[in-house]
Write a protein that holds these residues in place. Structure first.
Motif, PDB file in Angstrom:
ATOM      1  N   PRO A  99       0.811  -1.224   0.000  1.00 16.23           N
ATOM      2  CA  PRO A  99       0.000   0.000   0.000  1.00 16.23           C
ATOM      3  C   PRO A  99       0.841   1.270   0.000  1.00 16.23           C
ATOM      4  O   PRO A  99       0.313   2.355  -0.221  1.00 16.23           O
ATOM      5  CB  PRO A  99      -0.816  -0.129   1.287  1.00 16.23           C
ATOM      6  CG  PRO A  99       0.000  -0.997   2.155  1.00 16.23           C
ATOM      7  CD  PRO A  99       0.730  -1.954   1.271  1.00 16.23           C
ATOM      8  N   LYS A 100       2.138   1.106   0.256  1.00 14.28           N
ATOM      9  CA  LYS A 100       2.992   2.297   0.342  1.00 14.28           C
ATOM     10  C   LYS A 100       3.693   2.601  -0.984  1.00 14.28           C
ATOM     11  O   LYS A 100       3.725   3.740  -1.422  1.00 14.28           O
ATOM     12  CB  LYS A 100       4.015   2.119   1.458  1.00 14.28           C
ATOM     13  CG  LYS A 100       3.368   1.976   2.818  1.00 14.28           C
ATOM     14  CD  LYS A 100       4.406   1.705   3.903  1.00 14.28           C
ATOM     15  CE  LYS A 100       3.733   1.530   5.262  1.00 14.28           C
ATOM     16  NZ  LYS A 100       4.720   1.182   6.308  1.00 14.28           N
ATOM     17  N   CYS A 101       4.230   1.524  -1.594  1.00 14.73           N
ATOM     18  CA  CYS A 101       4.992   1.774  -2.812  1.00 14.73           C
ATOM     19  C   CYS A 101       4.394   1.127  -4.040  1.00 14.73           C
ATOM     20  O   CYS A 101       4.850   1.380  -5.158  1.00 14.73           O
ATOM     21  CB  CYS A 101       6.451   1.322  -2.635  1.00 14.73           C
ATOM     22  SG  CYS A 101       6.609  -0.473  -2.500  1.00 14.73           S
ATOM     23  N   GLY A 102       3.431   0.249  -3.852  1.00 12.53           N
ATOM     24  CA  GLY A 102       2.788  -0.368  -4.993  1.00 12.53           C
ATOM     25  C   GLY A 102       3.489  -1.611  -5.511  1.00 12.53           C
ATOM     26  O   GLY A 102       3.025  -2.232  -6.471  1.00 12.53           O
ATOM     27  N   ARG A 103       4.540  -2.030  -4.874  1.00 10.79           N
ATOM     28  CA  ARG A 103       5.241  -3.229  -5.322  1.00 10.79           C
ATOM     29  C   ARG A 103       4.360  -4.464  -5.117  1.00 10.79           C
ATOM     30  O   ARG A 103       3.670  -4.579  -4.101  1.00 10.79           O
ATOM     31  CB  ARG A 103       6.547  -3.363  -4.551  1.00 10.79           C
ATOM     32  CG  ARG A 103       7.399  -4.542  -5.011  1.00 10.79           C
ATOM     33  CD  ARG A 103       8.670  -4.603  -4.208  1.00 10.79           C
ATOM     34  NE  ARG A 103       9.409  -5.829  -4.503  1.00 10.79           N
ATOM     35  CZ  ARG A 103      10.547  -6.181  -3.916  1.00 10.79           C
ATOM     36  NH1 ARG A 103      11.072  -5.388  -2.974  1.00 10.79           N
ATOM     37  NH2 ARG A 103      11.170  -7.292  -4.249  1.00 10.79           N
ATOM     38  N   GLY A 104       4.437  -5.399  -6.081  1.00 13.07           N
ATOM     39  CA  GLY A 104       3.600  -6.567  -6.009  1.00 13.07           C
ATOM     40  C   GLY A 104       4.305  -7.772  -5.419  1.00 13.07           C
ATOM     41  O   GLY A 104       5.511  -7.956  -5.624  1.00 13.07           O
ATOM     42  N   PHE A 105       3.502  -8.590  -4.670  1.00 11.79           N
ATOM     43  CA  PHE A 105       4.018  -9.819  -4.062  1.00 11.79           C
ATOM     44  C   PHE A 105       3.015 -10.942  -4.294  1.00 11.79           C
ATOM     45  O   PHE A 105       1.800 -10.713  -4.342  1.00 11.79           O
ATOM     46  CB  PHE A 105       4.243  -9.639  -2.552  1.00 11.79           C
ATOM     47  CG  PHE A 105       5.322  -8.640  -2.220  1.00 11.79           C
ATOM     48  CD1 PHE A 105       6.637  -9.051  -2.007  1.00 11.79           C
ATOM     49  CD2 PHE A 105       5.038  -7.282  -2.137  1.00 11.79           C
ATOM     50  CE1 PHE A 105       7.632  -8.114  -1.715  1.00 11.79           C
ATOM     51  CE2 PHE A 105       6.023  -6.366  -1.848  1.00 11.79           C
ATOM     52  CZ  PHE A 105       7.339  -6.783  -1.628  1.00 11.79           C
ATOM     53  N   SER A 106       3.572 -12.158  -4.400  1.00  9.45           N
ATOM     54  CA  SER A 106       2.670 -13.307  -4.567  1.00  9.45           C
ATOM     55  C   SER A 106       2.092 -13.764  -3.235  1.00  9.45           C
ATOM     56  O   SER A 106       1.079 -14.430  -3.179  1.00  9.45           O
ATOM     57  CB  SER A 106       3.402 -14.467  -5.234  1.00  9.45           C
ATOM     58  OG  SER A 106       4.454 -14.911  -4.386  1.00  9.45           O
ATOM     59  N   ARG A 107       2.778 -13.450  -2.142  1.00  8.10           N
ATOM     60  CA  ARG A 107       2.312 -13.849  -0.830  1.00  8.10           C
ATOM     61  C   ARG A 107       2.029 -12.611   0.023  1.00  8.10           C
ATOM     62  O   ARG A 107       2.826 -11.679   0.051  1.00  8.10           O
ATOM     63  CB  ARG A 107       3.332 -14.737  -0.127  1.00  8.10           C
ATOM     64  CG  ARG A 107       3.562 -16.036  -0.846  1.00  8.10           C
ATOM     65  CD  ARG A 107       4.646 -16.845  -0.177  1.00  8.10           C
ATOM     66  NE  ARG A 107       4.908 -18.071  -0.921  1.00  8.10           N
ATOM     67  CZ  ARG A 107       5.917 -18.897  -0.673  1.00  8.10           C
ATOM     68  NH1 ARG A 107       6.756 -18.609   0.308  1.00  8.10           N
ATOM     69  NH2 ARG A 107       6.095 -19.976  -1.387  1.00  8.10           N
ATOM     70  N   TRP A 108       0.952 -12.705   0.722  1.00 12.24           N
ATOM     71  CA  TRP A 108       0.573 -11.577   1.561  1.00 12.24           C
ATOM     72  C   TRP A 108       1.609 -11.347   2.659  1.00 12.24           C
ATOM     73  O   TRP A 108       1.931 -10.211   3.021  1.00 12.24           O
ATOM     74  CB  TRP A 108      -0.792 -11.867   2.185  1.00 12.24           C
ATOM     75  CG  TRP A 108      -1.245 -10.776   3.096  1.00 12.24           C
ATOM     76  CD1 TRP A 108      -1.847  -9.627   2.733  1.00 12.24           C
ATOM     77  CD2 TRP A 108      -1.079 -10.729   4.512  1.00 12.24           C
ATOM     78  NE1 TRP A 108      -2.089  -8.850   3.823  1.00 12.24           N
ATOM     79  CE2 TRP A 108      -1.623  -9.509   4.952  1.00 12.24           C
ATOM     80  CE3 TRP A 108      -0.521 -11.600   5.453  1.00 12.24           C
ATOM     81  CZ2 TRP A 108      -1.631  -9.133   6.279  1.00 12.24           C
ATOM     82  CZ3 TRP A 108      -0.540 -11.224   6.768  1.00 12.24           C
ATOM     83  CH2 TRP A 108      -1.091 -10.001   7.185  1.00 12.24           C
TER      84      TRP A 108
END
Length: 656
Positions: free
Chosen positions: A557-566
Motif C-alpha cells: 500500500p505504500k509503494c505499490g510493489r507486487g508480491f505473490s504472498r501476503w
DNA sequence: AGGTCAGACGCCCTCTGCTGGCTACCC
DNA sequence: AGGGTAGCCAGCAGAGGGCGTCTGACCT
C-alpha cells in the motif's frame, strides 16, 4: 368420533370421595356381568328393556373406572362405573318428560328415541341426524329399586339399538335449542323409580339409571347428557331389596318414615330428602324459578336477600369480611375463613391417607388422590389423552385447536401456556437472567431443566465402561471421558524413527518419512517431475503447465510493489518508507488488490495446505491466512522450494 | 326468615419437569 | 462435508395453591 368426557355429575360427585377403590373386585365383577340388550317395543309407549351387561360393561371399562363404595346401608356394597357421553349437535331437541306415565311404561322409564319411530320421545333426534334408525338411548329399572337419595354415583352409556351396537361409536349430537341452562331430568327418573317400585317382578339384578342433562363447556350450545346406572352387589344375606335395609322411594308430595322411624321429606324433582320440613321447604325453592329479589344495577334476580346482597357487593366492591393479617377482603365469611387457612393459619384439615399431603379444601384432596389412583376422568375427544382435572383437559385441547392465548408484550410471540411465555420473556427480554452452574464442571446453563439434562448426560455414572479412543483408559462418566480425551489433543504421539520429529497425525508422519526415504510418489504428467505431496504437485502444475492460471498479486500500500504472498508483502510494507503510500483505504495497511482476475476457487482449495504453510511462514494465524498464489510473475516474488515448503506444511499441520 | 358455616365445583394461576426440534460447534 | 454432541428453546403435562360462587345445613 365424538368427544367423550368422563365425568361425574355434580350432585353425585360429592359422594364419590367416600368411595373406596377396590379394583380387584371390579375386575371380577366385570367378568361376571352378562350381555346388555335393548330392544324396541312392539308398539308406541312400550319398550322392552332387558339388560345383562357384558357389552355394556365392556364399553364402560374402556375409559371408565369402576368404583366400589360402602354406603350408609351397611348391608350392601355397590359397584359403580362412571362414564359420561358428550352430545354436541344441532339436530336434536330436548323434550319434556312429563309424558312419562308409569302405567304406560312398564319396564322402560326413560327413552331417547329417534323421531318417527312411534315412541313418545324424551330426547328425539330429527330426521337425518343419525345414521341408524335404531340408535336410541334407554334407561331401565327393575323391581325393588332404591330410593333416589341412595344412588351414590352415576354412570353413563349410550345404546345403539341393540347390544351389538353398544361398543360402537356412541356419540351423537343433541341440540340445546333454547335451553341454555342446566336441564335436569330427575323428575322423570323418579317417576321411573316409582314405576319400578310398583311393578317389576323378580329381576335378576338391581338396576337404576340417572339421566341428567347439563350445559356443555363454556356455555356453548350443547349439553352433556349423563345417564347413570347403578349396580348393586349384595354382600350379605340381607337382600338389597329388603325394605328394612333400603328405604323406598317416596312420593314427591308425600313423606314417609325412614328405617329409623324418622319422617323424611323427599323432593319430587331431584330426590333430595330431609328430615326437617323447614329444610325441605327451603330446598324446594331451589327448583322454583321464583326470584323475587332483583338487583337494581343489572336486574339479575335472586331467590334470597342474602344472595342478592352478595351479588350487589360484587357491583359495589363491598367486601365486608376483611382479613386481619393482610389487606384481603371478601364478600362472605366463608371466603375469609378459607383465605386465612391458605395464607395465615395453614390449617389443612383434609389429609391424604397415602402420603403426607394435606389440603385446605376437600376438592383438592380429591384431585390429589387421583395422582395416587391414576384416575383420569376427563377424556379428550380428539385423542387418547385424559386428564385428572378439567383445567388440564382444557389446556390440552389447545394443542389441537392451535390456540395460543398468551402473547409476549415485547416481540408479540404467542404461546400456549402462560408459564412458557414467562420463561420466554425472562430468557429473551430480561436482564440479569439467572444462570445455573453445573456443580461438577464449569458449564453454565440458562435453564434448570437443561442443567438437569446436562447432569444426566454427562455426570451420571454408567455401568457400562466407555473407552478412550486414543488409549486404554475406561470411564463410567461421560464428562470424565471427554476431559480425558482432550488430554490427547495436543499430544505428538507419532514419532519419526529416523529423527526427533514428532507430530499429532499419522498422515503427517507419513509425509515426513519421505524426506528420509526420498520417496516422491506424485509425478507431474507434463514434465515427470516428482513431489512428496499432492499439494506441491498441484502448485507445480498450475505454475508451469496451466495457461489459464492467473495468480493473485498483493500490492504494497505504500509503494505499490507486487508480491505473490501476503506475508511477504507485509514484511516489505513494514520496512517501506513512509510517504510512499498509494492507498490508504485500509486502516491496517493490508488491503490486497489483484492485478489479474482471481484464481478459480477449486485451484485455491487444492492448495490449502501450501497456503497455510505460507501463512505460517509469515507468522499469520490460519484464520487470517490470505490465499497463497503459486505462480508469481512480478519482481520480488519467490519461487516455491519444495523441501522447505514440505517442512512448513507438516509443521503447520501439527500446529493446527 | 335471615345469617353463618361448610362442602363442593369450577376456574385460573404458578411452579416444575420432561421432551424433542433447532442450531452452533467440534471432530 | 458430514456426523455427533450439547445447549437453547418452545411445547406440553403434572401437581398444587388460591379464589369466586353456589348450595345445603345449622343456628338464632
Amino acid at each position: 368420533m365424538a368427544e367423550t368426557e368422563i365425568s361425574v355429575p355434580s350432585e353425585q360427585f360429592t359422594k364419590i370421595k367416600e368411595l373406596e377403590l377396590m379394583p380387584e373386585v371390579l375386575e371380577e365383577k366385570a367378568e361376571e356381568d352378562g350381555v346388555c340388550t335393548v330392544m324396541e317395543g312392539p308398539r308406541p309407549g312400550e319398550l322392552e328393556a332387558q339388560c345383562t351387561y357384558e357389552a355394556l360393561q365392556a364399553k364402560m371399562l374402556e375409559g371408565g373406572q369402576e368404583l366400589v363404595l360402602v354406603p350408609t346401608e351397611e348391608s350392601q356394597k355397590q359397584i359403580l362405573t362412571l362414564q359420561t357421553v358428550h352430545f354436541v349437535s344441532e339436530d336434536v331437541e330436548l323434550q319434556d318428560i312429563s309424558w312419562l306415565a308409569p302405567e304406560h311404561q312398564e319396564g322402560v322409564q326413560v327413552v331417547v328415541q329417534q323421531a318417527g319411530s312411534g315412541l313418545q320421545p324424551l330426547l328425539w333426534l330429527e330426521e337425518g341426524s343419525l345414521q341408524s334408525l335404531h340408535q336410541c338411548l334407554a334407561v331401565s329399572g327393575q323391581e325393588e329399586v332404591y330410593a333416589l337419595q341412595e344412588m351414590q354415583a352415576v354412570q353413563v352409556h349410550v345404546l345403539e339399538g341393540n347390544a351389538a351396537a353398544v361398543g360402537g361409536d356412541s356419540e351423537f349430537v343433541v341440540s340445546l335449542a333454547e335451553n341454555t341452562g342446566l336441564i335436569k331430568l330427575e323428575k322423570g327418573l323418579e317417576e321411573a323409580q316409582l314405576v319400578a317400585e310398583g311393578g317389576f317382578s323378580g329381576g335378576t339384578e338391581e338396576q337404576l339409571f340417572l339421566l341428567e342433562a347439563g350445559p356443555g363447556n363454556e356455555g356453548r350450545e350443547e349439553i352433556i347428557l349423563t345417564m347413570s346406572r347403578l349396580n348393586v352387589e349384595e354382600q350379605e344375606d340381607k337382600p338389597a331389596s329388603d325394605p328394612a335395609c333400603v328405604e323406598k322411594a317416596t312420593s314427591p308430595k308425600d313423606h314417609k318414615k325412614a328405617k329409623g322411624g324418622e319422617r323424611t321429606f323427599q323432593c319430587d324433582v331431584c330426590g333430595f330428602t330431609s328430615s326437617r320440613i323447614s329444610s325441605f321447604n327451603r330446598h324446594k325453592k331451589t327448583h322454583s324459578n321464583e326470584k323475587p329479589h332483583t338487583c337494581h344495577l343489572c336486574l339479575k334476580a335472586f331467590r334470597s336477600v342474602t344472595l342478592l346482597r352478595n351479588h350487589v357487593n360484587t357491583h359495589t366492591g363491598t367486601k365486608p369480611y376483611k382479613c386481619g393479617d393482610c389487606d384481603m377482603a371478601f364478600v362472605t365469611s366463608g371466603e375469609l375463613v378459607r383465605h386465612r387457612r391458605y395464607k395465615h393459619t395453614h390449617e389443612k384439615p383434609f389429609k391424604c391417607s397415602m402420603c403426607k399431603y394435606a389440603s385446605v379444601e376437600a376438592s383438592k384432596l380429591t384431585r390429589h388422590i387421583r395422582s395416587h389412583t391414576g384416575e383420569r376422568p376427563f377424556q379428550c375427544g380428539l385423542c387418547s389423552y385424559a386428564s385428572k382435572d378439567t383445567y388440564k383437559l382444557k389446556r390440552h385441547v389447545r394443542t389441537h385447536s392451535g390456540e395460543k392465548p398468551y402473547e409476549c408484550h415485547v416481540c408479540h410471540a404467542r404461546f400456549t401456556q402462560s408459564g412458557t411465555m414467562k420463561t420466554h420473556v425472562l430468557q429473551k427480554h430480561s436482564e440479569n437472567v439467572p444462570k445455573y452452574q453445573c456443580p461438577h464442571c464449569a458449564t453454565i446453563i440458562a435453564r434448570k431443566s437443561d442443567l438437569r439434562v446436562h447432569l444426566r448426560n454427562l455426570h451420571t455414572y454408567k455401568a457400562t465402561e466407555m473407552k478412550c479412543r486414543h488409549c486404554s483408559a475406561v470411564f463410567h462418566e461421560r464428562y470424565a471421558l471427554i476431559q480425558h480425551q482432550k488430554t490427547h489433543k495436543n499430544e505428538k504421539r507419532f514419532q519419526c524413527k529416523h529423527c526427533s520429529y514428532s507430530c499429532k497425525q499419522e498422515r503427517h508422519l507419513t509425509v515426513h518419512t519421505r524426506t528420509h526415504t526420498g520417496e516422491k510418489p506424485f509425478a507431474c504428467l507434463s514434465c515427470n517431475k516428482c513431489f512428496r505431496q499432492k499439494q506441491l504437485l498441484n502448485v507445480h502444475f498450475k505454475k508451469h503447465h496451466d495457461t489459464d492460471f492467473i495468480p493473485t498479486v498483493y500490492e504494497c500500500p505504500k509503494c505499490g510493489r507486487g508480491f505473490s504472498r501476503w506475508t511477504n508483502m507485509r514484511k516489505h510494507s513494514e520496512k517501506c518508507e513512509p510517504g510512499q503510500e498509494k492507498s490508504a483505504t485500509s486502516g491496517e495497511g493490508r488491503r490486497m488488490r489483484r492485478r489479474k482476475p482471481a484464481v478459480p476457487k477449486e485451484a485455491g482449495k487444492e492448495d490449502a495446505a501450501a497456503e497455510e504453510a505460507s501463512a505460517a511462514q509469515g507468522g499469520q494465524s490460519p484464520g487470517e491466512a490470505a490465499p497463497v498464489e503459486p505462480g508469481e510473475t512480478t519482481a520480488g516474488t519467490e519461487d516455491l522450494d519444495e523441501d522447505v515448503t514440505c517442512e512448513m506444511i507438516l509443521d503447520m499441520m501439527d500446529k493446527l
